[in-house]
Design a protein around this motif. Structure first.
Motif, short mmCIF file in Angstrom:
data_model
loop_
_atom_site.label_atom_id
_atom_site.label_comp_id
_atom_site.label_asym_id
_atom_site.label_seq_id
_atom_site.Cartn_x
_atom_site.Cartn_y
_atom_site.Cartn_z
N GLU A 239 -9.49 2.08 -5.42
CA GLU A 239 -9.69 2.05 -6.87
C GLU A 239 -10.05 3.45 -7.37
OE1 GLU A 239 -11.51 -1.61 -8.74
OE2 GLU A 239 -12.89 -1.26 -7.08
N GLY A 240 -9.71 3.74 -8.61
CA GLY A 240 -10.18 4.97 -9.25
C GLY A 240 -9.56 6.24 -8.71
N VAL A 241 -8.28 6.18 -8.31
CA VAL A 241 -7.61 7.38 -7.82
C VAL A 241 -7.22 8.26 -9.01
CG1 VAL A 241 -5.65 8.28 -6.51
CG2 VAL A 241 -6.74 6.12 -5.82
N GLU A 242 -7.77 9.46 -9.03
CA GLU A 242 -7.56 10.34 -10.20
C GLU A 242 -6.77 11.60 -9.88
OE1 GLU A 242 -11.40 11.13 -11.91
OE2 GLU A 242 -11.61 9.09 -12.72
N THR A 243 -6.71 12.00 -8.60
CA THR A 243 -6.03 13.26 -8.27
C THR A 243 -5.00 13.07 -7.15
OG1 THR A 243 -7.58 13.95 -6.54
CG2 THR A 243 -8.17 14.52 -8.81
N GLU A 244 -4.03 13.98 -7.15
CA GLU A 244 -3.00 13.99 -6.11
C GLU A 244 -3.64 14.17 -4.74
OE1 GLU A 244 0.11 13.37 -6.15
OE2 GLU A 244 0.77 13.60 -8.24
N SER A 245 -4.68 14.98 -4.69
CA SER A 245 -5.28 15.24 -3.38
C SER A 245 -6.00 14.01 -2.84
CB SER A 245 -6.17 16.49 -3.47
OG SER A 245 -7.50 16.19 -3.27
N GLN A 246 -6.63 13.23 -3.73
CA GLN A 246 -7.21 11.95 -3.29
C GLN A 246 -6.11 11.03 -2.75
OE1 GLN A 246 -9.04 10.69 -6.93
NE2 GLN A 246 -10.93 11.87 -6.58
N LEU A 247 -5.00 10.98 -3.49
CA LEU A 247 -3.91 10.10 -3.08
C LEU A 247 -3.37 10.52 -1.71
CD1 LEU A 247 -2.27 7.68 -4.16
CD2 LEU A 247 -0.58 9.31 -4.99
N GLU A 248 -3.28 11.83 -1.50
CA GLU A 248 -2.76 12.35 -0.23
C GLU A 248 -3.69 11.98 0.93
OE1 GLU A 248 0.23 13.11 0.27
OE2 GLU A 248 -0.43 13.24 2.37
N ILE A 249 -5.00 12.12 0.69
CA ILE A 249 -5.98 11.75 1.74
C ILE A 249 -5.85 10.27 2.07
CG2 ILE A 249 -8.45 11.53 2.27
CD1 ILE A 249 -8.91 14.02 0.49
N ARG A 251 -3.23 8.28 1.57
CA ARG A 251 -1.95 8.00 2.22
C ARG A 251 -1.99 8.41 3.68
NH1 ARG A 251 1.61 10.38 -1.36
NH2 ARG A 251 2.28 8.48 -2.38
N SER A 252 -2.53 9.58 3.96
CA SER A 252 -2.54 10.05 5.36
C SER A 252 -3.51 9.23 6.22
CB SER A 252 -2.86 11.54 5.43
OG SER A 252 -4.17 11.77 4.95
N ASN A 253 -4.40 8.48 5.57
CA ASN A 253 -5.30 7.62 6.34
C ASN A 253 -4.85 6.16 6.36
OD1 ASN A 253 -7.80 9.11 7.47
ND2 ASN A 253 -7.45 10.02 5.46
N GLY A 254 -3.62 5.92 5.91
CA GLY A 254 -3.04 4.59 6.05
C GLY A 254 -3.42 3.59 4.97
N CYS A 255 -3.99 4.07 3.86
CA CYS A 255 -4.33 3.15 2.77
C CYS A 255 -3.05 2.51 2.22
CB CYS A 255 -5.06 3.92 1.67
SG CYS A 255 -5.76 2.84 0.42
N ASP A 256 -3.12 1.23 1.88
CA ASP A 256 -1.91 0.50 1.49
C ASP A 256 -1.55 0.64 0.02
OD1 ASP A 256 -1.54 -1.21 4.09
OD2 ASP A 256 -3.67 -1.35 3.55
N GLU A 257 -2.57 0.60 -0.83
CA GLU A 257 -2.30 0.53 -2.27
C GLU A 257 -3.29 1.40 -3.04
OE1 GLU A 257 -2.59 -3.66 -3.10
OE2 GLU A 257 -1.05 -4.17 -1.65
N ALA A 258 -2.92 1.78 -4.25
CA ALA A 258 -3.81 2.59 -5.07
C ALA A 258 -3.72 2.21 -6.54
CB ALA A 258 -3.49 4.08 -4.90
N GLN A 259 -4.82 2.44 -7.21
CA GLN A 259 -4.94 2.15 -8.64
C GLN A 259 -5.84 3.24 -9.20
OE1 GLN A 259 -6.51 -1.82 -9.25
NE2 GLN A 259 -6.94 -1.48 -11.42
N GLY A 260 -5.54 3.71 -10.40
CA GLY A 260 -6.39 4.75 -10.98
C GLY A 260 -5.64 5.53 -12.03
N PHE A 261 -6.36 6.41 -12.71
CA PHE A 261 -5.79 7.15 -13.83
C PHE A 261 -4.56 7.97 -13.40
CE2 PHE A 261 -10.21 7.34 -16.09
CZ PHE A 261 -10.12 5.98 -16.33
N LEU A 262 -4.52 8.42 -12.14
CA LEU A 262 -3.36 9.20 -11.68
C LEU A 262 -2.08 8.36 -11.76
CD1 LEU A 262 -2.33 11.84 -10.18
CD2 LEU A 262 -2.57 10.52 -8.08
N ILE A 263 -2.19 7.10 -11.42
CA ILE A 263 -1.02 6.21 -11.41
C ILE A 263 -0.77 5.66 -12.81
CG2 ILE A 263 -0.11 4.02 -10.49
CD1 ILE A 263 -2.49 5.42 -8.23
N GLY A 264 -1.83 5.38 -13.51
CA GLY A 264 -1.70 4.92 -14.89
C GLY A 264 -3.03 4.43 -15.43
N ARG A 265 -3.30 4.73 -16.67
CA ARG A 265 -4.50 4.22 -17.32
C ARG A 265 -4.27 2.79 -17.77
NH1 ARG A 265 -8.64 7.83 -19.06
NH2 ARG A 265 -8.13 9.93 -18.37
N PRO A 266 -5.35 2.04 -17.96
CA PRO A 266 -5.17 0.70 -18.54
C PRO A 266 -4.43 0.83 -19.87
CG PRO A 266 -7.42 0.99 -17.74
CD PRO A 266 -6.75 2.34 -17.67
#
Ligand code: C2E
Ligand code: MG
Ligand code: MG
Ligand code: MG
Length: 294
Positions: A239-249, A251-266
Motif C-alpha cells: 500500500e502507499g507506493v509513491e515512488t519508482e524506487s519503492q516500486l523497484e525495491i 518488485r525485486s523482492n517478489g512483491c505481487d501487487e501495488a497500490q499508491g499515488f504512483l500507480i494512481g490516486r483515488p
C-alpha cells in the motif's frame, strides 16, 4: 497573577474542547441526516473514490479499492479517518457501510472489464446482523460476480470475538468473495491470525513502504512479510507506493501487487473509463500523471 493566568488557560482549554465536541456532534448529526435521505440516490455529500491496484508480474490492472469520501456542504472534504470513526460511534456505520457496498458493487458491475472491487469493512459491520446474507443480497441485486468482490478487514475484527469473526468470514468466503487483511503490520498478533484464518491477500501497511528507501529495517520487514505471504500461499500487496524506487525495491523482492499515488490516486467513478482506456493505450504519458488528486 500566576493563578489567574492558569485559570484563563484552563478556560481556553475547556472552550476548545467544547468546540471540538460541538463540531463532532454537528458532523454526527449531518451524517445521520445524509444517510436518512438515502432513497436509492446517493446520500448528500457522500461518494466513493476508486484507487487502482497493479499486478507487478505483468503490469496489468487488477482492480480498484473503493474509498469513502464525504464532501460536507459547509466544511468541505472530511477525511474518512475522521468520519468513519464518528459513524462507528454514532451507530451509523451499518447503514453507511451498506450504502458503500451497494454503490461500489453497482459501479463495478458497469465496468467493461471484469476488474475486482475491494471494499473496506468496519469491525462493527462484521458483527451486525447477518452480513453474509446482506453481501449475498447486494451481489444478486447488482449482478456483480462474487469473485470480483474483495472485502478488506483489519486485525481488529479478529481480536474482539475471534470465533464469531471466523465463522462470519468463512460464510463470506463461501459466497465466493475474497478477504484481504488490510494494514498488515500495524496491529498486533498478526501471525496468529494469519494461522487461524485463511486470508486471500495481505496488504502491507503504507507505513513500511514510505520508509523503504531510508530505513533498512523497513526493507527487511517488507521482505519478511512478502516471504510470509508466499510461504502460506497468499499474494502480498504493498500500500502507499509513491515512488519508482519503492516500486523497484518491491518488485525485486517478489512483491505481487501495488497500490499508491504512483500507480494512481483515488479517482471519482467518472474518471475510471478514461483511466482504463489510457491503460489500454499507454502512449507517452505516465499513468501516475493522469489520475487527479481527490
Ligand atoms: P485504507 O483502507 O488502508 O486505505 C488506504 C488509504 O491510503 C486511503 O486513505 C488512500 O487514499 C491512502 N493512500 C493510497 N495511496 C497512497 C499513497 O501513495 N500515499 C499516501 N500517503 N496515502 C495513500 P483514505 O481514503 O483517506 O482512507 C483512510 C482509511 O479510512 C482507509 O485506510 C480505511 O481504513 C478507512 N476507509 C476509507 N473508506 C472506507 C470505507 O468505505 N469503509 C470503511 N469501513 N473504512 C474506510
Ligand atoms: Mg483498505
Ligand atoms: Mg490499508
Ligand atoms: Mg486503514
Amino acid at each position: 497573577r500566576a493563578k489567574s493566568e492558569g485559570r484563563n488557560r484552563a478556560c481556553a482549554f475547556d472552550a476548545s474542547m467544547a468546540d471540538a465536541v460541538n463540531h463532532r456532534r454537528r458532523l454526527e448529526h449531518d451524517l445521520r441526516e445524509a444517510l436518512s435521505r438515502d432513497d436509492q440516490a446517493a446520500p448528500l455529500g457522500l461518494s466513493l473514490a476508486y484507487q487502482p491496484q497493479l499486478r507487478l508480474s505483468d503490469q496489468s490492472l487488477i482492480g480498484f479499492e473503493a474509498l469513502a469520501r464525504w464532501n460536507h456542504p459547509e466544511f468541505g472534504a472530511i477525511a474518512p479517518d475522521i468520519f468513519i470513526p464518528i459513524a462507528e460511534e454514532a451507530g451509523l456505520i451499518v447503514p453507511l457501510g451498506e450504502w458503500i457496498l451497494k454503490e461500489a458493487c453497482t459501479t463495478a458491475a458497469t465496468w467493461d472489464t471484469p476488474l475486482t472491487i475491494a471494499v473496506n469493512l468496519s469491525p462493527l459491520q462484521i458483527f451486525d446482523g447477518d452480513l453474509a446474507h446482506h453481501v449475498h443480497d447486494v451481489l444478486v441485486r447488482t449482478g456483480l460476480a462474487p469473485s470480483r468482490l474483495e472485502l478488506e478487514v483489519t486485525e481488529g475484527v479478529l481480536i474482539q470475538n475471534t470465533d464469531r469473526a471466523l465463522h462470519i468470514l468463512r460464510r463470506l468466503k463461501m459466497l465466493g468473495v475474497s478477504i484481504a487483511m488490510d494494514d498488515f503490520g500495524t496491529g498486533y498478533s498478526s501471525l496468529s491470525y494469519l494461522q487461524i484464518f485463511p486470508f486471500d491477500k495481505i496488504k502491507i501497511d503504507r507505513a513500511f513502504i514510505s520508509d523503504l528507501e531510508r530505513n533498512g529495517h523497513a526493507k527487511a520487514i517488507v521482505r519478511a512479510v512478502i516471504g510470509l505471504g508466499h510461504a502460506i500461499g497468499v499474494p502480498v500487496l504493498a500500500e502507499g507506493v509513491e515512488t519508482e524506487s519503492q516500486l523497484e525495491i518491491l518488485r525485486s523482492n517478489g512483491c505481487d501487487e501495488a497500490q499508491g499515488f504512483l500507480i494512481g490516486r483515488p479517482m471519482p467513478q467518472a474518471s475510471i473509463a478514461s483511466y482504463l482506456s489510457l491503460w489500454a493505450h499507454p502512449a507517452s504519458t505516465s499513468l501516475s500523471q493522469t489520475s487527479q488528486k481527490m
